[in-house]
Design an enzyme around this catalytic site. Structure first.
Site, mmCIF file in Angstrom:
data_model
loop_
_atom_site.group_PDB
_atom_site.id
_atom_site.type_symbol
_atom_site.label_atom_id
_atom_site.label_comp_id
_atom_site.label_asym_id
_atom_site.label_seq_id
_atom_site.Cartn_x
_atom_site.Cartn_y
_atom_site.Cartn_z
ATOM 1 N N TYR A 75 0.830 -1.225 0.000
ATOM 2 C CA TYR A 75 0.000 0.000 0.000
ATOM 3 C C TYR A 75 0.861 1.271 0.000
ATOM 4 O O TYR A 75 0.839 2.060 -0.953
ATOM 5 C CB TYR A 75 -0.938 -0.063 1.213
ATOM 6 C CG TYR A 75 -1.635 1.228 1.555
ATOM 7 C CD1 TYR A 75 -2.235 2.012 0.566
ATOM 8 C CD2 TYR A 75 -1.710 1.664 2.881
ATOM 9 C CE1 TYR A 75 -2.894 3.198 0.898
ATOM 10 C CE2 TYR A 75 -2.368 2.832 3.214
ATOM 11 C CZ TYR A 75 -2.948 3.604 2.222
ATOM 12 O OH TYR A 75 -3.592 4.771 2.557
ATOM 13 N N ASN B 189 8.136 -9.676 -2.311
ATOM 14 C CA ASN B 189 7.824 -11.115 -2.460
ATOM 15 C C ASN B 189 6.353 -11.354 -2.815
ATOM 16 O O ASN B 189 5.929 -12.500 -2.967
ATOM 17 C CB ASN B 189 8.213 -11.899 -1.197
ATOM 18 C CG ASN B 189 7.441 -11.446 0.031
ATOM 19 O OD1 ASN B 189 6.522 -10.628 -0.069
ATOM 20 N ND2 ASN B 189 7.811 -11.959 1.193
ATOM 21 N N TYR C 279 5.634 -5.960 17.061
ATOM 22 C CA TYR C 279 5.756 -5.179 15.820
ATOM 23 C C TYR C 279 6.553 -3.889 16.085
ATOM 24 O O TYR C 279 7.554 -3.605 15.411
ATOM 25 C CB TYR C 279 4.357 -4.851 15.280
ATOM 26 C CG TYR C 279 4.368 -3.807 14.197
ATOM 27 C CD1 TYR C 279 5.066 -4.016 13.014
ATOM 28 C CD2 TYR C 279 3.688 -2.596 14.356
ATOM 29 C CE1 TYR C 279 5.093 -3.054 12.021
ATOM 30 C CE2 TYR C 279 3.704 -1.628 13.367
ATOM 31 C CZ TYR C 279 4.417 -1.863 12.201
ATOM 32 O OH TYR C 279 4.445 -0.906 11.230
ATOM 33 N N ASN D 105 -1.383 7.071 11.393
ATOM 34 C CA ASN D 105 -2.301 6.218 10.618
ATOM 35 C C ASN D 105 -2.347 6.610 9.146
ATOM 36 O O ASN D 105 -3.073 7.530 8.768
ATOM 37 C CB ASN D 105 -3.698 6.256 11.239
ATOM 38 C CG ASN D 105 -3.749 5.465 12.530
ATOM 39 O OD1 ASN D 105 -3.059 5.810 13.479
ATOM 40 N ND2 ASN D 105 -4.518 4.403 12.545
ATOM 41 N N LEU E 210 -9.414 0.551 9.719
ATOM 42 C CA LEU E 210 -10.727 1.179 9.879
ATOM 43 C C LEU E 210 -11.300 1.741 8.569
ATOM 44 O O LEU E 210 -12.427 1.401 8.191
ATOM 45 C CB LEU E 210 -10.617 2.299 10.934
ATOM 46 C CG LEU E 210 -11.906 3.083 11.171
ATOM 47 C CD1 LEU E 210 -12.991 2.183 11.745
ATOM 48 C CD2 LEU E 210 -11.647 4.267 12.106
ATOM 49 N N ARG F 252 -7.286 8.793 16.515
ATOM 50 C CA ARG F 252 -6.066 8.548 15.739
ATOM 51 C C ARG F 252 -5.758 9.736 14.841
ATOM 52 O O ARG F 252 -6.647 10.504 14.478
ATOM 53 C CB ARG F 252 -6.241 7.308 14.839
ATOM 54 C CG ARG F 252 -6.370 6.003 15.591
ATOM 55 C CD ARG F 252 -5.047 5.573 16.183
ATOM 56 N NE ARG F 252 -5.149 4.334 16.938
ATOM 57 C CZ ARG F 252 -5.511 4.246 18.214
ATOM 58 N NH1 ARG F 252 -5.840 5.334 18.898
ATOM 59 N NH2 ARG F 252 -5.554 3.070 18.825
HETATM 60 N N1 UFG Z 1 -11.187 0.042 14.529
HETATM 61 C C1 UFG Z 1 -12.503 -0.325 14.792
HETATM 62 N N2 UFG Z 1 -13.063 -1.297 14.026
HETATM 63 C C2 UFG Z 1 -12.394 -1.942 13.017
HETATM 64 C C3 UFG Z 1 -11.049 -1.566 12.760
HETATM 65 C C4 UFG Z 1 -10.483 -0.573 13.547
HETATM 66 O O1 UFG Z 1 -13.145 0.221 15.683
HETATM 67 O O2 UFG Z 1 -12.953 -2.841 12.372
HETATM 68 C C5 UFG Z 1 -10.573 1.113 15.341
HETATM 69 C C6 UFG Z 1 -9.358 0.627 16.105
HETATM 70 O O3 UFG Z 1 -9.748 0.107 17.361
HETATM 71 C C7 UFG Z 1 -8.541 1.916 16.216
HETATM 72 C C8 UFG Z 1 -8.901 2.704 14.954
HETATM 73 O O4 UFG Z 1 -10.098 2.105 14.473
HETATM 74 O O5 UFG Z 1 -8.961 2.651 17.327
HETATM 75 C C9 UFG Z 1 -7.840 2.607 13.886
HETATM 76 O O6 UFG Z 1 -7.521 1.236 13.697
HETATM 77 P P1 UFG Z 1 -6.605 0.715 12.510
HETATM 78 O O7 UFG Z 1 -6.558 -0.776 12.641
HETATM 79 O O8 UFG Z 1 -7.076 1.286 11.222
HETATM 80 O O9 UFG Z 1 -5.187 1.363 12.807
HETATM 81 P P2 UFG Z 1 -4.282 1.266 14.140
HETATM 82 O O10 UFG Z 1 -4.352 2.609 14.780
HETATM 83 O O11 UFG Z 1 -4.624 0.119 14.985
HETATM 84 O O12 UFG Z 1 -2.856 0.904 13.508
HETATM 85 C C10 UFG Z 1 -2.097 1.821 12.780
HETATM 86 C C11 UFG Z 1 -1.248 1.091 11.750
HETATM 87 C C12 UFG Z 1 -0.223 0.199 12.422
HETATM 88 C C13 UFG Z 1 0.595 1.017 13.380
HETATM 89 C C14 UFG Z 1 -0.313 1.707 14.348
HETATM 90 C C15 UFG Z 1 0.493 2.603 15.212
HETATM 91 O O13 UFG Z 1 -2.068 0.327 10.913
HETATM 92 O O14 UFG Z 1 0.633 -0.374 11.454
HETATM 93 O O15 UFG Z 1 -1.275 2.509 13.667
HETATM 94 O O16 UFG Z 1 0.012 2.560 16.476
HETATM 95 F F1 UFG Z 1 1.455 0.254 14.061
#
Ligand code: UFG
Length: 325
Positions: free
Chosen positions: A11, A32, A141, A170, A188, A219
Site C-alpha cells: 500500500y 515477495n 511489531y 495512521n 478502519l 487517531r
Molecule cells: N477500529 C474499529 N473497528 C475496526 C477496525 C479498527 O473500531 O474494524 C478502530 C481501532 O480500534 C482503532 C482505529 O479504528 O482505534 C484505527 O484502527 P486501525 O486498525 O485502522 O489502525 P491502528 O491505529 O490500529 O494501527 C495503525 C497502523 C499500524 C501502526 C499503528 C500505530 O495500521 O501499522 O497505527 O500505532 F502500528
C-alpha cells in the site's frame, strides 16, 4: 537517483514509488508479493520478485542495479498479529531488515529510509507525541521497528550509512491509481468503505468506553501522498545527516468521527455495532510533526479527514475488488 524500494508492491510502498517516479527518480522494486500486488507497481519501475530472507537474491539486486538509496517498506505490519505470532516480527522483520542492511553495507549504499511506526509510543507522557517522547514499544511489531532503528544508529556511526526513520501514525487515503488492498483487511477506513460498497454488513467499533470525548479511540490520519512527500524530502536531506521524524497531521479524529464522515461522503448509512475493545489499542495517538515541518519544510497538502476519506472512496469505488481484475 537509483532507489531500491522493498515492499514497493504494498500500500504505502507502491504510492511512494509512484511519487518517486513522478519526481524523476529511477526505481527498482523488490517484493515477495506476500501482501503486495504486482499490479500496484508503477510500470516505469523495474520489478524483482524476491524475499528478504534470501541474502543471495538481495545481493543479486544490489549487484545488478547498484542503488544509491534504499527505502525499506517490506514488513509484517499488524500490531495484533504480532501479539499472537511474535517470531514473525522479532524474527522475520528483524532478520530480513538485517539481511538488507548487511547487503547495503557490503554494496556501499549510503542512504536508507526506514518505515517506522507510532507503535513505538505505547505510554506517551505528552500528546501530541514528538520525537523527544520516551520509546515504549507497544507490541513485538513496534519492538521490531525499534530494533531496526537502533541498528541504523550504529551503522551510521560505524559505516556512515545515513538514514531516516519515519514513524508513521495512521496512513490513509489513496492516489488516483493506487490504494489500500490488504487481505484480510483490518484497518478502519477501508473496512468502513467496504460497508458502503455493500461488501460487508456493518462496521464493528472496538470499544466506546475510552477516556476520549465520544468514548472511541482517537487517531491521527495522514494522507498517504503526504507520507510519500515526506520520504522524498527526507531522502534529499540525508546528505547532511541522519534523522528521526514522527509523521502525522497533528490532529486526532475518533472512530465515530471517521464513520460519520464516511457516511456523509458515501451517502450510505454504514451500520455500526459497538463491540469490546481490541486488545492493545491505545486511546489516543496524535503525532507532533513540527520537527519535519521545521527541518524539511514538509507541509501536508491533504490534512482534512474529508479529503483523505474521499480519496480512498474514489479508489475503492473504481477498484471494488482491489487490484484483482
Ligand atoms: N477500529 C474499529 N473497528 C475496526 C477496525 C479498527 O473500531 O474494524 C478502530 C481501532 O480500534 C482503532 C482505529 O479504528 O482505534 C484505527 O484502527 P486501525 O486498525 O485502522 O489502525 P491502528 O491505529 O490500529 O494501527 C495503525 C497502523 C499500524 C501502526 C499503528 C500505530 O495500521 O501499522 O497505527 O500505532 F502500528
Amino acid at each position: 537517483m537509483k532507489i531500491l524500494v522493498t515492499g514497493g508492491a504494498g500500500y504505502i510502498g507502491s504510492i511512494v514509488v509512484e511519487q518517486l517516479i513522478k519526481a524523476g527518480e529511477n526505481v527498482v522494486v523488490f517484493d515477495n508479493l506476500y501482501q503486495g500486488h504486482r499490479a500496484a507497481v508503477h510500470p516505469a519501475a523495474a520489478f524483482v520478485q524476491g524475499d528478504l530472507a534470501d541474502r543471495a537474491a538481495i545481493d543479486g539486486v544490489m549487484e545488478q542495479h547498484q542503488p544509491e538509496a534504499i527505502m525499506h517498506f517490506a514488513s509484517h505490519t499488524l500490531v495484533g498479529e504480532s501479539m499472537e505470532q511474535p517470531f514473525l516480527y522479532l524474527g522475520e522483520n528483524v532478520i530480513n531488515g538485517l539481511n538488507l542492511l548487511q547487503s547495503a553495507i557490503k554494496h556501499k549504499v549510503r542512504r536508507f529510509i526506514l518505515s517506522s511506526t507510532a507503535n513505538l509510543f505505547d505510554d506517551p507522557e505528552r500528546m501530541p507525541i514528538d520525537e523527544a517522547e520516551r520509546i515504549v514499544p507497544g507490541s513485538p511489531y513496534g519492538e521490531s521497528k525499534f530494533i531496526l532503528e537502533r541498528l541504523l544508529y550504529w551503522l551510521d556511526r560505524v559505516h556512515g550509512l545515513r538514514y531516516a526513520a519515519l514513524r508513521y501514525f495512521n496512513a490513509a487515503g489513496a492516489s488516483a491509481e493506487r490504494g489500500e488492498d490488504h487481505n484480510p483487511e483490518l484497518h478502519l477506513i477501508p473496512i468502513v468503505l467496504q460497508v458502503a460498497l455493500g461488501q460487508r454488513e456493518k462496521i464493528k467499533i472496538f470499544g466506546d468506553d475510552y477516556s476520549t470525548p465520544d468514548g472511541t479511540c482517537v487517531r491521527d490520519y495522514i494522507h498517504v501522498l503526504d507520507l510519500a512527500q515526506a520520504h522524498i524530502l527526507a531522502l534529499r536531506a540525508l546528505d547532511q545527516s541522519s534523522r528521526l521524524y514522527n509523521l502525522g497531521n497533528g490532529q486526532g479524529f475518533s472512530v465515530k468521527e471517521v464513520i460519520d464522515t464516511a457516511r456523509e461522503i458515501t451517502g450510505h448509512p454504514i451500520p455500526a455495532e459497538m463491540v469490546a475493545r481490541r486488545p492493545g489499542d491505545p486511546a489516543v495517538l496524535i503525532a507532533g510533526s513540527d520537527k519535519i515541518r521545521r527541518e524539511l519544510g514538509w507541509q501536508p497538502q491533504h490534512p482534512n479527514l474529508r479529503d483523505i476519506i474521499e480519496s480512498a472512496w474514489r479508489w475503492h469505488k473504481s477498484h471494488p475488488h482491489g487490484y484483482e481484475a
